[in-house]
Design an enzyme around this catalytic site. Sequence first.
Site, PDB file in Angstrom:
ATOM      1  N   LYS A 265       0.840  -1.200   0.000  1.00  0.00           N
ATOM      2  CA  LYS A 265       0.000   0.000   0.000  1.00  0.00           C
ATOM      3  C   LYS A 265       0.880   1.256   0.000  1.00  0.00           C
ATOM      4  O   LYS A 265       2.016   1.209   0.479  1.00  0.00           O
ATOM      5  CB  LYS A 265      -0.867   0.021   1.270  1.00  0.00           C
ATOM      6  N   ARG A 339     -10.287 -11.650   2.067  1.00  0.00           N
ATOM      7  CA  ARG A 339     -11.058 -12.768   1.516  1.00  0.00           C
ATOM      8  C   ARG A 339     -10.272 -14.073   1.584  1.00  0.00           C
ATOM      9  O   ARG A 339     -10.842 -15.154   1.636  1.00  0.00           O
ATOM     10  CB  ARG A 339     -11.485 -12.425   0.085  1.00  0.00           C
TER      11      ARG A 339
HETATM   12  N1  BES Z   1      -8.161  -3.727   4.322  1.00  0.00           N
HETATM   13  C1  BES Z   1      -8.304  -3.372   2.966  1.00  0.00           C
HETATM   14  C2  BES Z   1      -9.612  -2.659   2.672  1.00  0.00           C
HETATM   15  C3  BES Z   1      -9.713  -1.232   3.124  1.00  0.00           C
HETATM   16  C4  BES Z   1      -9.289  -0.231   2.280  1.00  0.00           C
HETATM   17  C5  BES Z   1     -10.298  -0.921   4.314  1.00  0.00           C
HETATM   18  C6  BES Z   1      -9.420   1.079   2.677  1.00  0.00           C
HETATM   19  C7  BES Z   1     -10.434   0.380   4.695  1.00  0.00           C
HETATM   20  C8  BES Z   1     -10.006   1.381   3.870  1.00  0.00           C
HETATM   21  C9  BES Z   1      -8.278  -4.611   2.077  1.00  0.00           C
HETATM   22  O1  BES Z   1      -7.512  -5.670   2.526  1.00  0.00           O
HETATM   23  C10 BES Z   1      -7.731  -4.205   0.768  1.00  0.00           C
HETATM   24  O2  BES Z   1      -6.606  -3.800   0.735  1.00  0.00           O
HETATM   25  N2  BES Z   1      -8.532  -4.273  -0.285  1.00  0.00           N
HETATM   26  C11 BES Z   1      -8.136  -3.859  -1.575  1.00  0.00           C
HETATM   27  C12 BES Z   1      -8.625  -4.862  -2.568  1.00  0.00           C
HETATM   28  C13 BES Z   1      -8.054  -4.691  -3.943  1.00  0.00           C
HETATM   29  C14 BES Z   1      -6.578  -5.048  -3.935  1.00  0.00           C
HETATM   30  C15 BES Z   1      -8.811  -5.577  -4.902  1.00  0.00           C
HETATM   31  C16 BES Z   1      -8.758  -2.495  -1.844  1.00  0.00           C
HETATM   32  O3  BES Z   1      -9.908  -2.268  -1.469  1.00  0.00           O
HETATM   33  O4  BES Z   1      -8.071  -1.651  -2.407  1.00  0.00           O
HETATM   34 ZN    ZN Z   2      -5.471  -5.494   1.937  1.00  0.00          ZN
END
Ligand code: BES
Ligand code: ZN
Length: 484
Positions: A265, A339
């Site tokens: 990230k 997931r």
């Molecule tokens: N924990 C995050 C989701 C999240 C993002 C929660 C922002 C709160 C605020 C999750 O594990 C994630 O990173 N999801 C990705 C999925 C993508 C890679 C398909 C996302 O939402 O960007």
């Molecule tokens: Zn994530």
Amino acid sequence: METKLIYQALNEVEADAVAVVLFEDGEGLLQAKSWLDEMRASGEFTGKSAEMATLHQPQGVKAKRLIAVGGGKKDKFDAAALRKIVGTVVRAVKQKGVKKLAWMLSGDNDTVTAEAAVEGAILGNYEPIMNKPSSEAKPLEWFALVAPAHLAELEAGLKRGVILAEAQNFARDLGNQPANLMTPTIIAQQAQQMARDYKLDIEVLDRERMKQLGMGSLLGVAQGSDEPPVMIILKYQPAEAKSAGDHLALIGKGVTFDSGGISIKPAQDMEKMKYDMCGAAGVLGAMRAIAQLKPNVPVTGIVPSVENMVSGRAQRPGDIVKSLSGKTIEVLNTDAEGRLILNDAITYAKRLGCTHLVDAATLTGAIVVALGHVHTGAFTNNQWMLDRVLAAAKEEGENMWPMPLDDDYRELLKSAYADLANIGPRWGGAITAAWFLREFAEDTPWVHLDIAGTGWLDEAAPNLAKGPTGVCVRTFAQLAARWA
Ligand code: BES
Ligand code: ZN
Ligand code: ZN
């Protein structure tokens, strides 16, 4: 904070402050009438929701301050509105020297009113200061609901409200701890302590056991971290299970830190990813409340917990893992890790004999784009089950909104090399994430709650401190309570 019910008239109540709700249309409790009439006439107080006016040393009243609180339009004033304004008043007055606050109940009082009011107070009194000895927060010490006459419903409501709000604050405590102080091992220890305190059965699966069982999907996420993963299983069994073999599972995403893994990230806001275990916190809070409310249905709480990190051992994009279900998964993005741990928990819940599944997860940024910070996104493979969850959420004043899950979206998870890919294309990301989980729930009635937008507040609200909200605790407890 001590909470109690007292049966007195407004002028008899001894407290640092006594609060009275007044509505825009002029109605309310009218024992302090002349002062209030004057305030309305001067335009200082109109009764708009959460508006406040304070009178010091009011004549003929024992309390040191009398606070008029706007209730808005009377016909729109419900339990959710009451919960909110009590929290707002508590947060306002605790900074101003008030230690003892009394709240006049007026009109139609029942279990729900008392419950909502005391919840508002306990939730509003909470501050995330466990790691800040220098904090100047001054919590209330005492909160009393004042009713004109004794009512058993009020006593029951107060008791229930205390249980639910304290369980929710317990969840907020877990969510507030940073990732170095809330590792999967520590979550398991907290769950064990809670299980001892409230007499729940608990089992914690370690990495070895999960390997034997074949939870390759969860273990793939965990392999990049020095922190060992856990799968926590908490069991509530009613004294006499009446329901026709129903067995509810509550499953919560417990990623104690989500760096994104190799699909890392951006640095901006990455510290927020300590909240990626808010689904787990919601489940642990709900189990704590359920152990005390003793519903008639068996409930199993399942918390898969890992840390998603970057290292020489970390999972790579393109890796293929085999889940407990037997299905293989191509990990196209290591940041779609929620997931990957939840699917093994869902399969395990079914193996334990759970007949109805609900999961809560800070799963996607896409749900925040869709619904903002107001509604939790709710997905299902079973309309009846979704209706039950939405009804429970409504009763507890937690906003949830049904999201689509048409077959067309399923296509987007196809992989050339495995049974399914862990991500779809960019658009509709909350829906493809839900579809991924549905592939593991299969025909078992299941509801998925994406709480990425509602699990925490970036800034304090008038009635709640910033940080984790403890969302789902009350809905889950209510779902179980109303099951039979
Ligand atoms: N924990 C995050 C989701 C999240 C993002 C929660 C922002 C709160 C605020 C999750 O594990 C994630 O990173 N999801 C990705 C999925 C993508 C890679 C398909 C996302 O939402 O960007
Ligand atoms: Zn994530
Ligand atoms: Zn995550």
